[in-house]
Design a protein around this motif. Structure first.
Motif, PDB file in Angstrom:
ATOM      1  N   CYS A  11      55.513  41.322 -17.821  1.00 36.37           N
ATOM      2  CA  CYS A  11      55.910  40.319 -16.830  1.00 36.37           C
ATOM      3  C   CYS A  11      56.794  40.878 -15.723  1.00 36.37           C
ATOM      4  O   CYS A  11      56.906  40.266 -14.658  1.00 36.37           O
ATOM      5  CB  CYS A  11      56.568  39.125 -17.507  1.00 36.37           C
ATOM      6  N   GLN A  38      63.046  49.078 -25.318  1.00 35.82           N
ATOM      7  CA  GLN A  38      63.853  47.953 -24.822  1.00 35.82           C
ATOM      8  C   GLN A  38      64.998  47.595 -25.770  1.00 35.82           C
ATOM      9  O   GLN A  38      65.860  46.791 -25.429  1.00 35.82           O
ATOM     10  CB  GLN A  38      62.955  46.728 -24.566  1.00 35.82           C
ATOM     11  N   VAL A  51      64.876  42.912 -23.133  1.00 40.21           N
ATOM     12  CA  VAL A  51      63.557  42.668 -22.538  1.00 40.21           C
ATOM     13  C   VAL A  51      63.547  43.212 -21.110  1.00 40.21           C
ATOM     14  O   VAL A  51      64.602  43.390 -20.489  1.00 40.21           O
ATOM     15  CB  VAL A  51      63.183  41.167 -22.509  1.00 40.21           C
ATOM     16  N   THR A  52      62.347  43.493 -20.608  1.00 38.38           N
ATOM     17  CA  THR A  52      62.188  43.823 -19.192  1.00 38.38           C
ATOM     18  C   THR A  52      61.659  42.574 -18.493  1.00 38.38           C
ATOM     19  O   THR A  52      60.952  41.777 -19.123  1.00 38.38           O
ATOM     20  CB  THR A  52      61.184  44.979 -18.998  1.00 38.38           C
ATOM     21  N   PRO A  53      61.997  42.398 -17.201  1.00 44.52           N
ATOM     22  CA  PRO A  53      62.647  43.331 -16.293  1.00 44.52           C
ATOM     23  C   PRO A  53      64.172  43.252 -16.332  1.00 44.52           C
ATOM     24  O   PRO A  53      64.751  42.294 -16.830  1.00 44.52           O
ATOM     25  CB  PRO A  53      62.154  42.843 -14.929  1.00 44.52           C
ATOM     26  N   GLU A  64      65.841  38.289 -15.652  1.00 42.61           N
ATOM     27  CA  GLU A  64      64.962  37.128 -15.486  1.00 42.61           C
ATOM     28  C   GLU A  64      64.198  37.230 -14.158  1.00 42.61           C
ATOM     29  O   GLU A  64      64.786  37.203 -13.069  1.00 42.61           O
ATOM     30  CB  GLU A  64      65.711  35.788 -15.555  1.00 42.61           C
ATOM     31  N   ASN A  65      62.880  37.296 -14.302  1.00 40.62           N
ATOM     32  CA  ASN A  65      62.022  37.394 -13.115  1.00 40.62           C
ATOM     33  C   ASN A  65      62.357  36.342 -12.058  1.00 40.62           C
ATOM     34  O   ASN A  65      62.432  36.656 -10.864  1.00 40.62           O
ATOM     35  CB  ASN A  65      60.551  37.232 -13.523  1.00 40.62           C
TER      36      ASN A  65
HETATM   37  N1  LIG Z   1      61.912  35.119 -19.114  1.00 42.01           N
HETATM   38  C1  LIG Z   1      61.987  36.559 -19.084  1.00 42.01           C
HETATM   39  C2  LIG Z   1      61.028  37.124 -20.101  1.00 42.01           C
HETATM   40  C3  LIG Z   1      61.208  38.603 -20.302  1.00 42.01           C
HETATM   41  C4  LIG Z   1      60.282  39.122 -21.402  1.00 42.01           C
HETATM   42  O1  LIG Z   1      60.027  38.419 -22.396  1.00 42.01           O
HETATM   43  N2  LIG Z   1      59.775  40.355 -21.245  1.00 42.01           N
HETATM   44  C5  LIG Z   1      58.872  40.931 -22.215  1.00 42.01           C
HETATM   45  C6  LIG Z   1      57.707  41.617 -21.534  1.00 42.01           C
HETATM   46  S1  LIG Z   1      56.629  40.450 -20.729  1.00 42.01           S
HETATM   47  C7  LIG Z   1      59.589  41.972 -23.029  1.00 42.01           C
HETATM   48  O2  LIG Z   1      60.267  42.818 -22.491  1.00 42.01           O
HETATM   49  N3  LIG Z   1      59.402  41.931 -24.363  1.00 42.01           N
HETATM   50  C8  LIG Z   1      59.940  42.925 -25.230  1.00 42.01           C
HETATM   51  C9  LIG Z   1      60.413  42.365 -26.535  1.00 42.01           C
HETATM   52  O3  LIG Z   1      60.434  41.132 -26.686  1.00 42.01           O
HETATM   53  O4  LIG Z   1      60.769  43.156 -27.378  1.00 42.01           O
HETATM   54  C10 LIG Z   1      61.713  37.041 -17.667  1.00 42.01           C
HETATM   55  O5  LIG Z   1      60.878  36.449 -16.988  1.00 42.01           O
HETATM   56  O6  LIG Z   1      62.335  38.003 -17.203  1.00 42.01           O
END
Ligand SMILES: N[C@@H](CCC(=O)N[C@@H](CS)C(=O)NCC(=O)O)C(=O)O
Length: 215
Positions: A11, A38, A51-53, A64-65
């Motif tokens: 994302c 991460q 989490v990214t980003p 948060e995007n």
């Molecule tokens: N609401 C957050 C969601 C961030 C998110 O869930 N990122 C995922 C990738 S799409 C991630 O890094 N997941 C890794 C994990 O949960 O370990 C945003 O939009 O920044």
């Protein structure tokens, strides 16, 4: 200089697209989600949510995007990435982005990225729940040609991340989602998005393809 922590195809691509659309100067730091990068202490010091980003700015880290994209739109007004003249229209765009972040993203994420992968009735149930969210965007939220109407905004890059995932997993049926399919094609034709796909080592999602590798 701005520094974006991202994972290819995930994302964070929404923030990456916004950086390119804004013609911002930035550097990329790749986080391999499959290797668990991460959750390393170094990355958790940047984003404790793991989490990214994450976007490192002169003022501190933004996560948060939806927040990153709103900040980029406001700090790069010449790029016209949001309706900055109307607080109401800006809020409407944030409602769209909020829906993607809080509702559609978790739903499609569960359907296609669960560990272990969902099977049988559980898979069907998760896909059905996710596709109901796409129905809502198709019929009510996506104004066309862009998410908010006549002007491209950061919401378009964000939506394209999730329609891309759906298409790569054979879930973006052309009969059921004509507007979403047309929108994804339009977004993928933008120079900024072509560049982001190239930088992340990805191909545009075409109608026929291999399934997306889960992260
Ligand atoms: N609401 C957050 C969601 C961030 C998110 O869930 N990122 C995922 C990738 S799409 C991630 O890094 N997941 C890794 C994990 O949960 O370990 C945003 O939009 O920044």
């Amino acid at each position: 200089m701005l520094k974006l922590y991202y994972s290819p195809g995930a994302c964070a691509m929404a923030s990456h697209i916004a950086l390119e659309e804004a013609h911002a100067e930035y550097e990329l730091v790749k986080i391999d989600l499959r290797k668990g990068e991460q959750k390393t202490p170094d990355y958790l010091a940047i984003n404790p949510a793991g989490v990214t980003p994450a976007l490192v700015t002169e003022l501190g880290v933004l996560t948060e995007n939806a927040a990153i994209m709103a900040w980029l739109a406001r700090t790069h007004p010449e790029a016209n990435l949001a309706d900055l003249d109307s607080p109401f229209q800006f809020a409407r765009m944030q409602a769209f982005n909020g829906f993607l972040a809080a509702s559609l993203h978790p739903a499609i994420g569960k359907a296609i990225f669960s560990h272990p992968a969902l099977e049988g009735a559980a898979k069907v149930q998760a896909e059905t729940a996710a596709l109901a969210k796409y129905d809502l965007v198709e019929h009510h939220l996506l104004k066309g040609p862009w998410a908010m109407g006549e002007q491209y905004t950061v919401a378009d890059g964000y939506l394209s991340v999730f329609t891309r995932w759906a298409r790569l997993n054979d879930l973006l049926d052309r009969e059921r989602f004509p507007k979403l399919n047309a929108h994804l094609n339009l977004v993928q034709s933008r120079p900024a998005v072509i560049k982001v796909l190239h930088l992340e080592g990805l191909q545009p999602a075409l109608a026929s393809h291999e399934p997306l590798v889960a992260h």
